[in-house]
Each structure stands twice: as C-alpha cells, then as structure tokens.
Design a protein around this motif. Structure first.
Motif, PDB file in Angstrom:
ATOM      1  N   UNK A 123       0.816  -1.223   0.000  1.00  0.00           N
ATOM      2  CA  UNK A 123       0.000   0.000   0.000  1.00  0.00           C
ATOM      3  C   UNK A 123       0.848   1.270   0.000  1.00  0.00           C
ATOM      4  N   UNK A 124       1.968   1.335   0.740  1.00  0.00           N
ATOM      5  CA  UNK A 124       2.765   2.572   0.733  1.00  0.00           C
ATOM      6  C   UNK A 124       3.426   2.925  -0.595  1.00  0.00           C
ATOM      7  N   UNK A 125       3.288   2.088  -1.622  1.00  0.00           N
ATOM      8  CA  UNK A 125       3.718   2.513  -2.951  1.00  0.00           C
ATOM      9  C   UNK A 125       2.857   3.663  -3.469  1.00  0.00           C
ATOM     10  N   UNK A 126       1.664   3.834  -2.914  1.00  0.00           N
ATOM     11  CA  UNK A 126       0.779   4.928  -3.304  1.00  0.00           C
ATOM     12  C   UNK A 126       1.265   6.195  -2.594  1.00  0.00           C
ATOM     13  N   UNK A 127       1.697   7.169  -3.357  1.00  0.00           N
ATOM     14  CA  UNK A 127       2.399   8.313  -2.782  1.00  0.00           C
ATOM     15  C   UNK A 127       1.507   9.508  -2.498  1.00  0.00           C
ATOM     16  N   UNK A 128       0.310   9.565  -3.094  1.00  0.00           N
ATOM     17  CA  UNK A 128      -0.554  10.737  -2.916  1.00  0.00           C
ATOM     18  C   UNK A 128      -1.774  10.394  -2.069  1.00  0.00           C
TER      19      UNK A 128
END
Length: 255
Positions: A123-128
């Motif tokens: 999930x933390x690959x999503x930056x925005x």
C-alpha cells in the motif's frame, strides 16, 4: 504510484524468492499466521473467499489457499502474476489470477469477497492522498458486508524516527547470497527510495542485481484516518511481537 513500482516488480519477479532465507518456508509460516489471525476475526463461516490484491509471486496467496481459502489474486505486475500462476501449480493449489491496480480494483476485479488482503508493504507505494483514498475505497467496495480487510505495512512510526540509511545485510546459502536494501530518504522524511541489492556467488563469480522503487512512510494514524474515511470500523493493529508476523498487520471491518 509512479512507473518505478511496475518496473521494480516486473524486473524482480524472477528473483523475488531470493530475498527470503527459504521462500517455501515463508509461504507456510505466513499462511499459518494470517490464517490464525483471520480465523480469530471470522470464526464460523466455511469456504471463505479471499482477494489478495498485491499477490506478487504468490507468497501469501499460496499459503492461504493451502488453508482452504477460495483465493483470487491480483497484482499490478503482469510478470509477477505470471510467476505466481506457475508457483501455484507447482504447489498444487487452485487460485484465480489477474492483473489489477489498487486504484481501479473496483473495475478490474469482478465480485466481492469475505477478505481483502494486501501484504508485504504494498500500500505505501501509493504516494498521494488521492491515490490512497481511492485504493481504500476500492478495498471497501470489494468486501462483502461484514467483510475483513487485512493489510501488512512496515512500522513507519518507528522508521521515520530512525530514518535508517540501510538494512542490515542478510547472509544466506553459507555466505554465497547476500541481500540488503539502501534507503534514500526525501528531505521531508515522508517518502524514500529503496535500492534492493541481491549479491550471489556462483562458480566462484559474484553477481550483483539492483532493483529500485519508492514508498511513502505511512504512519498508523494516517492509515486509521483513511480507513475511517472510507467506511471501515473495528480498526485494530497487530504488532509483530504478538502476531509473530514480520510486519505490523492492520485489520478493519466493513459493516
């Protein structure tokens, strides 16, 4: 999420098992821990359906299929999904695979499930904020009523305090394989770039492979807020010292 994520997982798919001491043992151990946790939350329902929406090469999907879950598994990386399909066959389990993005999960995947799983700090690959909100809303959409979300995420509450520049090298195969990461933190400490190194000695020659991607250092309260905003309740964190899992696990319910 940027292009580095897709490139990272497409490139590392062939070698992903090498970051584990014993990948097959990790499949069994993680499957057992996650099954125990899920069964503590859903006690009586047989034939549970589960969507692993960041399946990678199949570590958790295969482990949970062996525990009797009816597993569907997706990932943004087609190369990872292809390998996961091959590994599922070799492990003798049936899994319905597909390629899907967190941000379009509502369109990419048909049906709904008793459990939605995202493991391995995907999930933390999503930056925005927008992408994160969209993903959590899609997790909620893909769950049946009273369904359970299970996600495993690095302990960024601790890591943002320390801002470690690298992980300790792990040495496998009697010194013939060395695995470590170098972390380049952004100035604001909210994102960082991971450089994954795999060094391997074969026939008295060393090779070095390098893979690179980005993460957002998501704090637990940020995740709690996202869960609340997208309709989840009964939010609970299960830390490694109690769960036995290698990352913190968050569970939340759709009512």
């Amino acid at each position: 999420m940027n292009d580095s994520v897709l490139h990272f997982y497409d490139e590392i798919a062939e070698d992903y098992h090498l970051i584990f001491h014993d990948w097959n043992e990790a499949i069994a151990r993680q499957g057992e821990i996650l099954n125990r946790l899920i069964k503590s939350k859903i006690t009586s329902q047989p034939n549970l359906t589960l969507l692993d929406c960041s399946c990678g090469i199949g570590t958790q999907a295969i482990g949970l299929a062996k525990h009797g879950y009816l597993v569907s598994a997706t990932d943004i990386s087609s190369a990872s999904v292809k390998r996961a399909e091959e590994e599922a066959i070799s492990h003798g389990v049936t899994i319905n695979f597909g390629v899907a993005d967190f941000r379009t999960l509502d369109k990419d995947v048909q049906g709904s499930f008793d459990i939605v799983l995202s493991a391995d700090n995907a999930i933390p690959h999503l930056l925005t904020d927008h992408d994160l909100h969209t993903a959590f809303a899609n997790f909620h959409t893909k769950l049946n009523q009273n369904g359970l979300l299970v996600a495993t995420i690095r302990d960024y509450d601790a890591l943002t305090m320390e801002k470690l520049p690298a992980t300790q090298p792990r040495i496998f195969d009697e010194g013939k394989r060395i695995v470590f990461q170098v972390w380049d933190w952004a100035e604001d400490g909210k994102t960082y770039t991971v450089n994954q190194f795999i060094l391997q000695e074969m026939n008295e020659q060393w090779t070095t492979k390098h893979y690179k991607t980005q993460y957002r250092a998501l704090l637990r309260e940020e995740i709690n807020q996202l869960l609340r905003e997208t309709g989840f309740t009964d939010i609970e964190w299960h830390l490694p010292e109690l769960s036995g899992y290698y990352q913190p696990i968050v569970t939340a319910r759709k009512y």
